[in-house]
Scaffold this active site. Structure first.
Site, PDB file in Angstrom:
ATOM      1  N   LYS A 182       6.890 -12.471  -4.479  1.00  0.00           N
ATOM      2  CA  LYS A 182       5.426 -12.374  -4.377  1.00  0.00           C
ATOM      3  C   LYS A 182       4.868 -11.729  -5.649  1.00  0.00           C
ATOM      4  O   LYS A 182       5.625 -11.197  -6.471  1.00  0.00           O
ATOM      5  CB  LYS A 182       5.056 -11.551  -3.136  1.00  0.00           C
ATOM      6  CG  LYS A 182       5.581 -10.123  -3.164  1.00  0.00           C
ATOM      7  CD  LYS A 182       5.378  -9.421  -1.830  1.00  0.00           C
ATOM      8  CE  LYS A 182       6.094  -8.079  -1.820  1.00  0.00           C
ATOM      9  NZ  LYS A 182       5.987  -7.397  -0.520  1.00  0.00           N
ATOM     10  N   TYR A 233      -9.615   9.939 -26.798  1.00  0.00           N
ATOM     11  CA  TYR A 233     -10.732  10.230 -25.885  1.00  0.00           C
ATOM     12  C   TYR A 233     -10.491  11.538 -25.139  1.00  0.00           C
ATOM     13  O   TYR A 233      -9.386  11.772 -24.627  1.00  0.00           O
ATOM     14  CB  TYR A 233     -10.895   9.108 -24.865  1.00  0.00           C
ATOM     15  CG  TYR A 233     -11.425   7.823 -25.455  1.00  0.00           C
ATOM     16  CD1 TYR A 233     -12.666   7.789 -26.104  1.00  0.00           C
ATOM     17  CD2 TYR A 233     -10.703   6.643 -25.344  1.00  0.00           C
ATOM     18  CE1 TYR A 233     -13.152   6.594 -26.621  1.00  0.00           C
ATOM     19  CE2 TYR A 233     -11.184   5.450 -25.865  1.00  0.00           C
ATOM     20  CZ  TYR A 233     -12.413   5.431 -26.507  1.00  0.00           C
ATOM     21  OH  TYR A 233     -12.891   4.268 -27.018  1.00  0.00           O
TER      22      TYR A 233
HETATM   23  C1  LIG Z   1       7.430  -6.976  -0.468  1.00  0.00           C
HETATM   24  C2  LIG Z   1       8.248  -7.026   0.758  1.00  0.00           C
HETATM   25  C3  LIG Z   1       9.638  -6.823   0.700  1.00  0.00           C
HETATM   26  C4  LIG Z   1      10.357  -6.422  -0.580  1.00  0.00           C
HETATM   27  O1  LIG Z   1      10.290  -5.014  -0.730  1.00  0.00           O
HETATM   28  P1  LIG Z   1      11.010  -4.272  -1.956  1.00  0.00           P
HETATM   29  O2  LIG Z   1      10.755  -2.831  -1.679  1.00  0.00           O
HETATM   30  O3  LIG Z   1      10.320  -4.752  -3.197  1.00  0.00           O
HETATM   31  O4  LIG Z   1      12.427  -4.636  -1.915  1.00  0.00           O
HETATM   32  C5  LIG Z   1      10.369  -6.969   1.858  1.00  0.00           C
HETATM   33  N1  LIG Z   1       9.763  -7.281   3.033  1.00  0.00           N
HETATM   34  C6  LIG Z   1       8.426  -7.468   3.134  1.00  0.00           C
HETATM   35  C7  LIG Z   1       7.832  -7.787   4.447  1.00  0.00           C
HETATM   36  C8  LIG Z   1       7.628  -7.334   2.004  1.00  0.00           C
HETATM   37  O5  LIG Z   1       6.319  -7.509   2.114  1.00  0.00           O
END
Ligand SMILES: *Cc1c(COP(=O)(O)O)cnc(C)c1O
Length: 355
Positions: free
Chosen positions: A34, A251
């Site tokens: 994702k 800044y």
């Molecule tokens: C994003 C996600 C993962 C992966 O988690 P990580 O901590 O990046 O390994 C696993 N399960 C679900 C439901 C997620 O949304």
């Protein structure tokens, strides 16, 4: 050309997938891709994780792109359908949606696809984010089993503290207590659970972060698990300043020199995805040597300490994160997590694939 670039190593990603598999206790592995594969690019992830048993994404669009790229493995939709209008595409592309809300069950019941779907029935075991009430598991499993639009069921939950001392058992125990009565496969583990709790692996694991070579733990580095950083963020020094004692940098003049010193100006700022909240002292490497940032990060630039680096100057290479400077160390300094830094890599940064 502005010297900033991100290097992305498909070899490191493939290696990290093998590490995940070695920890998975025989479970099949969904590569979680994702958010543009945590900033690494969906198409690169598809190639690097060709040996994965499946892919996990958030949206129908990401899933459709993976199918267009030729992915034949199962693709799961981590939050399932966002509307009944997505059922047809889901069936056409043979996607495996999560069912986490009664509304989603209703959509599938009212408009069952001609080609039934494999679904993940997600229960809330304590995180209290997405998931159906675990107490209702018997009725819910029976209901979904009876749906003509459903071909198979994997039970699922998600851990809230797999990366912390509290661990997973306070959630896993009630989850398994409930689901064992159904003799169905189950999936629970993210990267943290996979790395520390082999008994939480079930039939399918869902590692994300670790595949990109970062650590989900505050108390353990990625290298302790033999994970290799997949992304490096690199630039160069485009200006050098000589400060006198008492003079400030940038800044808000957030850093002031105690004595005369040289400061390098790096072509990298928060518009490239570097965290604006990284304070003075955030680790960085200049010409292969460790040093620190100075003052406030601006949109297109940040400043680094060149004391003790007499050979560093205009054009010196700078690693913001990568093999020398773990992205986790930058995240810790900026009081965030490496997830956020990797995902935030800005589209304006050119990407180079490296071995
Ligand atoms: C994003 C996600 C993962 C992966 O988690 P990580 O901590 O990046 O390994 C696993 N399960 C679900 C439901 C997620 O949304």
């Amino acid at each position: 050309m502005r010297p900033i670039k991100a290097g992305i190593s498909l070899g490191a990603m493939a290696h990290n997938l093998r590490v995940a598999r070695a920890h998975a206790n025989g479970a099949r592995v969904f590569a979680v891709v994702k958010a543009n594969a945590y900033g690494h690019g969906l198409s690169r992830a598809r190639r690097a994780f060709a040996a994965a048993d499946g892919f996990a994404v958030l949206t129908l669009e990401e899933a459709a792109n993976l199918r267009l790229m030729g992915v034949e493995q199962p693709i799961m939709l981590l939050e399932g359908l966002f509307g009944a209008d997505e059922i047809a595409t889901c069936a056409e592309l043979d996607l495996w949606p999560v069912l986490h809300q009664p509304a989603q069950l209703g959509w599938l019941e009212r408009a069952p696809p001609a080609r039934p779907l494999h679904v993940f029935l997600k229960f809330d075991s304590g995180m209290h984010r997405l998931g159906l009430p675990l107490a209702d598991h018997a009725a819910l499993v029976a209901r979904v089993r009876n749906m003509p639009g459903v071909a198979g069921i994997t039970l699922m939950t998600h851990f809230a503290q797999a990366d912390e001392a509290a661990g997973v058992d306070w959630q896993l125990r009630p989850f398994l207590e409930g689901v064992k009565t159904h003799a169905l496969p189950w999936s629970a583990a993210n990267s943290a659970a996979l790395l520390r709790f082999p008994h939480a692996c079930g039939a399918w694991v869902r590692p994300g972060l670790m595949l990109y070579g970062a650590s989900p733990f505050a108390d353990a580095s990625a290298s302790e698990f033999d994970l290799k950083p997949a992304m490096s963020l690199e630039s160069e020094i485009i200006g050098v300043q000589s400060l006198r004692a008492g003079e400030g940098v940038g800044y808000g003049q957030m850093f002031r020199a105690e004595r005369a010193m040289r400061v390098g100006v790096v072509a990298c700022g928060y518009a490239d995805g570097y965290p604006r909240h990284a304070p003075t002292g955030t680790p960085v490497a200049v010409a292969g040597r460790p040093t620190r940032t100075l003052g406030r990060v601006s949109m297109d630039m940040l400043c680094v300490d060149l004391e003790g680096l007499p050979d560093a100057g205009m054009g010196s290479p700078v690693e913001l994160w990568g093999a020398q400077v773990p992205v986790d160390a930058v995240a810790t300094a900026a009081e965030t997590v490496s997830y956020e830094l990797l995902c935030a890599l800005a589209p304006r940064v050119p990407v180079e694939e490296v071995a």
